[in-house]
Design a protein around this motif. Structure first.
Motif, PDB file in Angstrom:
ATOM      1  N   ASP A 287       7.613  -1.527   1.326  1.00  0.00           N
ATOM      2  CA  ASP A 287       6.207  -1.939   1.312  1.00  0.00           C
ATOM      3  C   ASP A 287       5.394  -1.117   2.302  1.00  0.00           C
ATOM      4  OD1 ASP A 287       6.181  -4.470  -0.454  1.00  0.00           O
ATOM      5  OD2 ASP A 287       7.838  -4.848   0.933  1.00  0.00           O
ATOM      6  N   LEU A 288       6.039  -0.684   3.389  1.00  0.00           N
ATOM      7  CA  LEU A 288       5.368   0.090   4.431  1.00  0.00           C
ATOM      8  C   LEU A 288       6.323   1.145   4.969  1.00  0.00           C
ATOM      9  CD1 LEU A 288       3.968  -2.806   6.696  1.00  0.00           C
ATOM     10  CD2 LEU A 288       2.718  -1.636   4.859  1.00  0.00           C
ATOM     11  N   PHE A 289       5.758   2.264   5.423  1.00  0.00           N
ATOM     12  CA  PHE A 289       6.523   3.209   6.232  1.00  0.00           C
ATOM     13  C   PHE A 289       5.964   3.140   7.650  1.00  0.00           C
ATOM     14  CE2 PHE A 289       7.718   7.102   8.279  1.00  0.00           C
ATOM     15  CZ  PHE A 289       8.996   7.338   7.809  1.00  0.00           C
ATOM     16  N   VAL A 290       6.841   2.988   8.639  1.00  0.00           N
ATOM     17  CA  VAL A 290       6.410   2.856  10.032  1.00  0.00           C
ATOM     18  C   VAL A 290       7.082   3.940  10.869  1.00  0.00           C
ATOM     19  CG1 VAL A 290       6.302   1.361  12.059  1.00  0.00           C
ATOM     20  CG2 VAL A 290       6.090   0.367   9.770  1.00  0.00           C
ATOM     21  N   PHE A 312       1.123   4.229   5.620  1.00  0.00           N
ATOM     22  CA  PHE A 312       1.756   4.713   6.844  1.00  0.00           C
ATOM     23  C   PHE A 312       1.226   3.932   8.040  1.00  0.00           C
ATOM     24  CE2 PHE A 312       1.840   7.448  10.581  1.00  0.00           C
ATOM     25  CZ  PHE A 312       3.130   7.957  10.559  1.00  0.00           C
ATOM     26  N   ILE A 313       2.130   3.336   8.788  1.00  0.00           N
ATOM     27  CA  ILE A 313       1.784   2.645  10.027  1.00  0.00           C
ATOM     28  C   ILE A 313       2.406   3.461  11.160  1.00  0.00           C
ATOM     29  CG2 ILE A 313       1.799   0.461  11.276  1.00  0.00           C
ATOM     30  CD1 ILE A 313       0.523   0.415   8.418  1.00  0.00           C
ATOM     31  N   ILE A 324      -4.278  10.404   8.932  1.00  0.00           N
ATOM     32  CA  ILE A 324      -4.591   8.995   8.624  1.00  0.00           C
ATOM     33  C   ILE A 324      -6.037   8.752   9.065  1.00  0.00           C
ATOM     34  CG2 ILE A 324      -3.854   6.590   8.863  1.00  0.00           C
ATOM     35  CD1 ILE A 324      -1.811   8.444   7.506  1.00  0.00           C
ATOM     36  N   ILE A 325      -6.960   9.220   8.244  1.00  0.00           N
ATOM     37  CA  ILE A 325      -8.387   9.212   8.598  1.00  0.00           C
ATOM     38  C   ILE A 325      -9.106   7.974   8.083  1.00  0.00           C
ATOM     39  CG2 ILE A 325      -8.548  11.723   8.757  1.00  0.00           C
ATOM     40  CD1 ILE A 325      -9.626  11.733   5.888  1.00  0.00           C
ATOM     41  N   SER A 326      -8.389   7.116   7.370  1.00  0.00           N
ATOM     42  CA  SER A 326      -8.996   5.923   6.790  1.00  0.00           C
ATOM     43  C   SER A 326      -7.939   4.839   6.703  1.00  0.00           C
ATOM     44  CB  SER A 326      -9.536   6.251   5.390  1.00  0.00           C
ATOM     45  OG  SER A 326      -9.763   5.079   4.637  1.00  0.00           O
ATOM     46  N   ASP A 327      -8.375   3.578   6.803  1.00  0.00           N
ATOM     47  CA  ASP A 327      -7.410   2.494   6.646  1.00  0.00           C
ATOM     48  C   ASP A 327      -7.054   2.268   5.177  1.00  0.00           C
ATOM     49  OD1 ASP A 327      -9.708   1.242   5.728  1.00  0.00           O
ATOM     50  OD2 ASP A 327      -9.797  -0.233   7.339  1.00  0.00           O
ATOM     51  N   ASP A 328      -7.542   3.154   4.300  1.00  0.00           N
ATOM     52  CA  ASP A 328      -7.052   3.167   2.928  1.00  0.00           C
ATOM     53  C   ASP A 328      -5.661   3.792   2.841  1.00  0.00           C
ATOM     54  OD1 ASP A 328      -9.352   2.022   1.846  1.00  0.00           O
ATOM     55  OD2 ASP A 328     -10.305   3.963   1.484  1.00  0.00           O
ATOM     56  N   GLU A 343       1.084  -6.230  15.352  1.00  0.00           N
ATOM     57  CA  GLU A 343      -0.175  -6.682  14.744  1.00  0.00           C
ATOM     58  C   GLU A 343      -0.518  -5.847  13.508  1.00  0.00           C
ATOM     59  OE1 GLU A 343      -4.938  -7.122  15.883  1.00  0.00           O
ATOM     60  OE2 GLU A 343      -3.513  -6.323  17.337  1.00  0.00           O
ATOM     61  N   LYS A 344      -0.388  -4.520  13.627  1.00  0.00           N
ATOM     62  CA  LYS A 344      -0.710  -3.631  12.504  1.00  0.00           C
ATOM     63  C   LYS A 344       0.259  -3.848  11.340  1.00  0.00           C
ATOM     64  CE  LYS A 344      -4.036  -1.417  14.674  1.00  0.00           C
ATOM     65  NZ  LYS A 344      -5.458  -1.582  14.328  1.00  0.00           N
ATOM     66  N   ILE A 345       1.527  -4.081  11.646  1.00  0.00           N
ATOM     67  CA  ILE A 345       2.506  -4.339  10.593  1.00  0.00           C
ATOM     68  C   ILE A 345       2.142  -5.625   9.838  1.00  0.00           C
ATOM     69  CG2 ILE A 345       4.903  -5.048  10.179  1.00  0.00           C
ATOM     70  CD1 ILE A 345       5.704  -3.046  12.420  1.00  0.00           C
ATOM     71  N   LEU A 346       1.795  -6.668  10.571  1.00  0.00           N
ATOM     72  CA  LEU A 346       1.441  -7.938   9.937  1.00  0.00           C
ATOM     73  C   LEU A 346       0.182  -7.797   9.086  1.00  0.00           C
ATOM     74  CD1 LEU A 346       2.245 -10.310  12.922  1.00  0.00           C
ATOM     75  CD2 LEU A 346       3.394 -10.310  10.696  1.00  0.00           C
ATOM     76  N   ILE A 347      -0.807  -7.072   9.590  1.00  0.00           N
ATOM     77  CA  ILE A 347      -2.027  -6.832   8.799  1.00  0.00           C
ATOM     78  C   ILE A 347      -1.686  -6.058   7.528  1.00  0.00           C
ATOM     79  CG2 ILE A 347      -4.220  -5.563   8.754  1.00  0.00           C
ATOM     80  CD1 ILE A 347      -4.457  -6.179  11.771  1.00  0.00           C
ATOM     81  N   ALA A 348      -0.857  -5.020   7.694  1.00  0.00           N
ATOM     82  CA  ALA A 348      -0.518  -4.163   6.558  1.00  0.00           C
ATOM     83  C   ALA A 348       0.282  -4.922   5.502  1.00  0.00           C
ATOM     84  CB  ALA A 348       0.264  -2.945   7.049  1.00  0.00           C
TER      85      ALA A 348
END
Length: 383
Positions: A287-290, A312-313, A324-328, A343-348
């Motif tokens: 679901d995410l790459f961190v 990408f987180i 990573i110029i946008s939260d898109d 926090e960023k992981i939970l939001i993502a």
């Protein structure tokens, strides 16, 4: 056809993967060479290695590329560190003379020792040389502030310098006006798009789990201990998250001890080496790459993740904020900050991501497009 179809290119690099990519160092160089090979008659890759290190590396050939791993004597003491660039040069020279290699352009990777040896060879054979400076930013700033005249001589005498981020270009222009910012890239053919459910089935993962994937050498600079701390905080909020960390390195035992100490055995798992045929599965299953790095130049895995549409987180290091110029496309936080990372992981995890939009954005960073920019610069210096 390319204007270089009758030209030969010499690549000098500190590291280069073996034939099946199990020795993963320098994979970004090999992927770049794959696309450069379409423009040149022959490419010779020379990656000198100290005696006793990477003993399984053997010379090999593929397509129009020949790879050599000459050996040289080196010890981790100051005398040999000062001689590293010259010994690197001598090792490369032995291959050139033995194999009677002829080349029209040199592309060296990293300033020291590859770039230094590349400039010496360029002067010896009267050919132009371009250096790509891949160094993570801490490493680069140590070089910039080192007072080391061999490093400064290397930058001054290259025909062109390529930096993988934009922020360091002004610093390099103090030494050389021919400085260009060209990021790393990715090979889309290496990471085909797979439906998430199918990828998870292949890997034996649960459909209803939230999967985080991370990949890198298990070394201090990659910051995986901060990701594990962040996962400790994440799992206090939700229990359906599993983080898989791929890669090997000297910190593997320490990271596993940290996982055990925090009781995260069901939520953080170390995968070890991830072969190429498994990488696409993990990227598509997640679901995410961190990537919690403390310092970077411009990480290849970031482009690979974006290339399959994976958000990408990461951290605001090196050239990452330039991509990573946008939260898109992803979310960033300062390095060494597990609270912010959690926090960023939970939001993502709660965000609806447009994976097709991410893939389209990543298209500009394919190696095919990046190599076109390198060829433009090569054309300028060959004129």
């Amino acid at each position: 056809m390319s204007e270089f179809e009758n030209k030969n290119l010499l690549i000098l690099t500190n590291s280069y993967p073996d034939e099946d990519n199990r020795h993963y160092g320098g994979i970004f160089v090999k992927e770049q060479v794959r696309y450069l090979a379409r423009h040149f008659n022959e490419i010779y890759v020379i990656s000198p290695q100290p005696y006793g290190s990477n003993r399984n590396l053997r010379d090999y050939e593929y397509d129009n590329v020949r790879v050599y791993y000459p050996r040289f004597f080196h010890l981790p003491v100051e005398f040999f560190r000062k001689r590293l660039g010259d010994n690197f040069f001598k090792a490369a020279m032995r291959v050139i003379e033995r194999e009677k290699l002829e080349f029209d352009l040199i592309h060296a990777h990293f300033t020291w020792p590859g770039g230094y040896a590349g400039v010496k060879l360029a002067k010896e054979f009267e050919v132009p040389v371009v250096i790509t400076i891949h160094e993570n930013r801490d490493w680069f700033l140590r070089e910039y502030n080192s007072g080391n005249e061999k490093i400064y001589w290397t930058w001054r005498n290259a025909d062109a310098l390529l930096r993988v981020n934009k922020k360091d270009v002004p610093l390099l222009r103090e030494f050389n006006l021919n400085v260009y910012s060209i990021p790393n890239g990715f090979n889309p053919g290496r990471l085909k798009i797979i439906e998430k459910k199918a990828a998870r089935t292949e890997l034996g993962l649960k459909d209803d789990a939230k999967i985080i994937f991370s990949l890198g050498a298990l070394i201090e600079r990659k910051g995986f201990h901060y990701l594990i701390d962040a996962m400790h905080l994440v799992t206090k909020k939700r229990k359906d998250v599993i983080c898989f960390i791929g890669g090997n390195g000297p910190l593997k035992k320490r990271l596993q001890q940290q996982i055990n100490r925090l009781g995260l055995q069901n939520h953080v798992k170390l995968l070890g080496f991830v072969p190429d045929d498994q990488l696409a599965l993990w990227m598509n299953a997640a679901d995410l790459f961190v990537l919690p790095s403390l310092s970077e130049g411009n990480p290849t895995v970031m482009f690979e993740a974006l290339g399959v549409g994976l958000p990408f987180i990461g951290t605001t290091v090196g050239g990452v904020p330039e991509i990573i110029i946008s939260d898109d496309y992803g979310l960033l936080c300062p390095p060494k900050d597990p609270e912010c990372l959690a926090e960023k992981i939970l939001i993502a995890l709660d965000k609806e991501w447009d994976r097709e939009k991410i893939r389209e954005y990543a298209g500009q960073f394919t190696w095919e497009n990046i190599v076109k920019e390198i060829i433009k610069i090569a054309t300028k210096i060959m004129l």
